[in-house]
Design a protein around this motif. Structure first.
Motif, PDB file in Angstrom:
ATOM      1  N   ASN A  15       0.837  -1.203   0.000  1.00  0.00           N
ATOM      2  CA  ASN A  15       0.000   0.000   0.000  1.00  0.00           C
ATOM      3  C   ASN A  15       0.875   1.257   0.000  1.00  0.00           C
ATOM      4  O   ASN A  15       0.623   2.210  -0.739  1.00  0.00           O
ATOM      5  N   ASP A  16       1.909   1.236   0.822  1.00  0.00           N
ATOM      6  CA  ASP A  16       2.780   2.400   0.958  1.00  0.00           C
ATOM      7  C   ASP A  16       3.608   2.626  -0.297  1.00  0.00           C
ATOM      8  O   ASP A  16       3.816   3.766  -0.720  1.00  0.00           O
ATOM      9  N   ILE A  17       4.083   1.551  -0.896  1.00  0.00           N
ATOM     10  CA  ILE A  17       4.894   1.662  -2.110  1.00  0.00           C
ATOM     11  C   ILE A  17       4.064   2.176  -3.273  1.00  0.00           C
ATOM     12  O   ILE A  17       4.469   3.083  -3.991  1.00  0.00           O
ATOM     13  N   VAL A  18       2.874   1.610  -3.451  1.00  0.00           N
ATOM     14  CA  VAL A  18       2.018   2.015  -4.571  1.00  0.00           C
ATOM     15  C   VAL A  18       1.548   3.459  -4.409  1.00  0.00           C
ATOM     16  O   VAL A  18       1.429   4.184  -5.396  1.00  0.00           O
ATOM     17  N   LYS A  19       1.313   3.906  -3.185  1.00  0.00           N
ATOM     18  CA  LYS A  19       0.839   5.283  -2.941  1.00  0.00           C
ATOM     19  C   LYS A  19       1.940   6.326  -3.145  1.00  0.00           C
ATOM     20  O   LYS A  19       1.653   7.486  -3.365  1.00  0.00           O
ATOM     21  N   SER A  20       3.194   5.913  -3.065  1.00  0.00           N
ATOM     22  CA  SER A  20       4.306   6.850  -3.198  1.00  0.00           C
ATOM     23  C   SER A  20       4.839   6.843  -4.632  1.00  0.00           C
ATOM     24  O   SER A  20       5.367   5.816  -5.085  1.00  0.00           O
ATOM     25  N   PRO A  21       4.762   7.967  -5.351  1.00  0.00           N
ATOM     26  CA  PRO A  21       5.274   7.987  -6.731  1.00  0.00           C
ATOM     27  C   PRO A  21       6.752   7.601  -6.815  1.00  0.00           C
ATOM     28  O   PRO A  21       7.162   6.896  -7.741  1.00  0.00           O
ATOM     29  N   ILE A  22       7.547   8.011  -5.855  1.00  0.00           N
ATOM     30  CA  ILE A  22       8.978   7.700  -5.883  1.00  0.00           C
ATOM     31  C   ILE A  22       9.212   6.210  -5.627  1.00  0.00           C
ATOM     32  O   ILE A  22       9.921   5.541  -6.396  1.00  0.00           O
ATOM     33  N   ARG A  23       8.608   5.666  -4.567  1.00  0.00           N
ATOM     34  CA  ARG A  23       8.806   4.247  -4.254  1.00  0.00           C
ATOM     35  C   ARG A  23       8.234   3.349  -5.352  1.00  0.00           C
ATOM     36  O   ARG A  23       8.806   2.314  -5.683  1.00  0.00           O
ATOM     37  N   ARG A  24       7.093   3.755  -5.921  1.00  0.00           N
ATOM     38  CA  ARG A  24       6.474   2.992  -7.005  1.00  0.00           C
ATOM     39  C   ARG A  24       7.384   2.976  -8.229  1.00  0.00           C
ATOM     40  O   ARG A  24       7.590   1.935  -8.857  1.00  0.00           O
ATOM     41  N   THR A  25       7.972   4.116  -8.564  1.00  0.00           N
ATOM     42  CA  THR A  25       8.888   4.208  -9.703  1.00  0.00           C
ATOM     43  C   THR A  25      10.138   3.373  -9.466  1.00  0.00           C
ATOM     44  O   THR A  25      10.597   2.661 -10.364  1.00  0.00           O
ATOM     45  N   LEU A  26      10.694   3.440  -8.271  1.00  0.00           N
ATOM     46  CA  LEU A  26      11.885   2.643  -7.943  1.00  0.00           C
ATOM     47  C   LEU A  26      11.588   1.147  -8.030  1.00  0.00           C
ATOM     48  O   LEU A  26      12.411   0.365  -8.510  1.00  0.00           O
ATOM     49  N   LEU A  67       0.905  -8.783   1.521  1.00  0.00           N
ATOM     50  CA  LEU A  67       1.465  -7.513   1.990  1.00  0.00           C
ATOM     51  C   LEU A  67       0.712  -6.301   1.455  1.00  0.00           C
ATOM     52  O   LEU A  67       1.308  -5.296   1.093  1.00  0.00           O
ATOM     53  N   TRP A  68      -0.598  -6.399   1.418  1.00  0.00           N
ATOM     54  CA  TRP A  68      -1.445  -5.270   1.049  1.00  0.00           C
ATOM     55  C   TRP A  68      -2.783  -5.418   1.743  1.00  0.00           C
ATOM     56  O   TRP A  68      -3.157  -6.483   2.201  1.00  0.00           O
ATOM     57  N   ALA A  79      -9.408   3.948  -8.160  1.00  0.00           N
ATOM     58  CA  ALA A  79      -9.134   2.505  -8.082  1.00  0.00           C
ATOM     59  C   ALA A  79      -8.221   2.023  -9.205  1.00  0.00           C
ATOM     60  O   ALA A  79      -7.419   1.135  -8.998  1.00  0.00           O
ATOM     61  N   LYS A  80      -8.310   2.613 -10.393  1.00  0.00           N
ATOM     62  CA  LYS A  80      -7.444   2.164 -11.485  1.00  0.00           C
ATOM     63  C   LYS A  80      -5.989   2.463 -11.161  1.00  0.00           C
ATOM     64  O   LYS A  80      -5.106   1.675 -11.443  1.00  0.00           O
ATOM     65  N   ARG A  81      -5.747   3.594 -10.548  1.00  0.00           N
ATOM     66  CA  ARG A  81      -4.386   3.998 -10.241  1.00  0.00           C
ATOM     67  C   ARG A  81      -3.828   3.252  -9.035  1.00  0.00           C
ATOM     68  O   ARG A  81      -2.690   2.823  -9.021  1.00  0.00           O
ATOM     69  N   ASP A  82      -4.641   3.111  -7.993  1.00  0.00           N
ATOM     70  CA  ASP A  82      -4.105   2.543  -6.751  1.00  0.00           C
ATOM     71  C   ASP A  82      -4.562   1.107  -6.497  1.00  0.00           C
ATOM     72  O   ASP A  82      -4.355   0.578  -5.427  1.00  0.00           O
ATOM     73  N   LEU A  83      -5.185   0.472  -7.468  1.00  0.00           N
ATOM     74  CA  LEU A  83      -5.607  -0.929  -7.383  1.00  0.00           C
ATOM     75  C   LEU A  83      -6.614  -1.193  -6.266  1.00  0.00           C
ATOM     76  O   LEU A  83      -6.775  -2.316  -5.819  1.00  0.00           O
ATOM     77  N   GLY A  84      -7.291  -0.147  -5.789  1.00  0.00           N
ATOM     78  CA  GLY A  84      -8.264  -0.317  -4.711  1.00  0.00           C
ATOM     79  C   GLY A  84      -7.639  -0.483  -3.343  1.00  0.00           C
ATOM     80  O   GLY A  84      -8.305  -0.867  -2.391  1.00  0.00           O
ATOM     81  N   LEU A  85      -6.341  -0.193  -3.227  1.00  0.00           N
ATOM     82  CA  LEU A  85      -5.652  -0.354  -1.945  1.00  0.00           C
ATOM     83  C   LEU A  85      -6.137   0.677  -0.936  1.00  0.00           C
ATOM     84  O   LEU A  85      -6.489   1.802  -1.289  1.00  0.00           O
ATOM     85  N   LEU A  86      -6.143   0.284   0.323  1.00  0.00           N
ATOM     86  CA  LEU A  86      -6.499   1.217   1.387  1.00  0.00           C
ATOM     87  C   LEU A  86      -5.460   2.336   1.451  1.00  0.00           C
ATOM     88  O   LEU A  86      -4.289   2.107   1.116  1.00  0.00           O
ATOM     89  N   PRO A  87      -5.847   3.529   1.900  1.00  0.00           N
ATOM     90  CA  PRO A  87      -4.920   4.671   1.894  1.00  0.00           C
ATOM     91  C   PRO A  87      -3.928   4.683   3.048  1.00  0.00           C
ATOM     92  O   PRO A  87      -3.325   5.703   3.335  1.00  0.00           O
ATOM     93  N   PHE A  88      -3.753   3.568   3.724  1.00  0.00           N
ATOM     94  CA  PHE A  88      -2.796   3.479   4.820  1.00  0.00           C
ATOM     95  C   PHE A  88      -2.080   2.127   4.739  1.00  0.00           C
ATOM     96  O   PHE A  88      -2.478   1.233   3.998  1.00  0.00           O
ATOM     97  N   SER A  89      -1.031   1.993   5.509  1.00  0.00           N
ATOM     98  CA  SER A  89      -0.241   0.767   5.534  1.00  0.00           C
ATOM     99  C   SER A  89      -1.095  -0.365   6.108  1.00  0.00           C
ATOM    100  O   SER A  89      -1.603  -0.266   7.216  1.00  0.00           O
ATOM    101  N   ALA A  90      -1.249  -1.447   5.329  1.00  0.00           N
ATOM    102  CA  ALA A  90      -2.106  -2.553   5.768  1.00  0.00           C
ATOM    103  C   ALA A  90      -1.653  -3.858   5.131  1.00  0.00           C
ATOM    104  O   ALA A  90      -1.009  -3.865   4.083  1.00  0.00           O
TER     105      ALA A  90
END
Length: 188
Positions: A15-26, A67-68, A79-90
């Motif tokens: 959730n945290d990686i997908v929500k962060s543009p930098i971590r997602r890109t890395l 791990l999500w 939902a298309k961008r974040d895959l429906g993930l919750l907006p917090f670490s879960a």
């Protein structure tokens, strides 16, 4: 089976990686350049086969950690961008029954072969499956309260700590439970 969702105390889930543009890109670059990292997996890193009753001759459930944590609502904003993930670490602990008793049906609705059949899964319709589900949820809660994992668990999100009765837990299983296999036919 059902998936129990827990809020993590640290930003260490997908959730945290997908929500962060930098971590997602890395994460994407690591895959593109080295063919390794989280994008080479399905995000499930551990599983255990357990007995819900010590007198059983074999294990009857399988627990898997994902791990999500995803929203239970199918269509979430973005939902298309974040895959429906919750907006917090879960993260999610998914329970699968290895030998369920409940049986469903597939029936034709009409003689028209173009019409989709009526599919009834009937998950958790047997008393035995209901008992297994309730025991499983209680086992998961016990595991999440153990010293090695407790520092990573902020709170239980789903079904939530207020859901404690057998009836409430069975209803959660019926509402959230699903097959971990892709339904494809009725032939043995």
């Amino acid at each position: 089976g059902p998936g129990m969702i827990f809020r993590a105390t640290r930003p260490i889930t997908l959730n945290d990686i997908v929500k962060s543009p930098i971590r997602r890109t890395l994460m994407g670059l690591e895959y593109l350049l080295f063919r390794r990292g989280l994008m080479t997996t399905n995000g499930s890193f551990g599983a255990a086969c357990l007995k819900t009753d010590p007198s059983l001759s074999a294990t009857d459930i399988r627990l898997k950690i994902n791990l999500w944590g995803k929203s239970r609502v199918r269509k979430t904003k973005g939902a298309k961008r974040d895959l429906g993930l919750l907006p917090f670490s879960a993260f999610t602990i998914l329970m699968s029954m290895q030998h369920p008793d409940s049986r469903g049906t597939v029936r034709a609705k009409s003689a028209d072969t173009g019409q989709q059949p009526q599919i009834r899964f009937n998950f958790f319709s047997s008393e035995s499956d209901q008992r297994t589900c309730v025991k499983s949820i209680r086992m998961i809660r016990d595991i999440m309260s153990q010293a090695p994992i407790r520092p990573y668990v902020q709170e239980e999100i789903s079904p939530g700590p207020d859901c404690t009765s057998d009836e409430g837990l069975v209803e959660f299983c019926r509402k959230i439970g699903r097959s971990t296999f892709h339904a494809s036919g009725t032939c043995k």
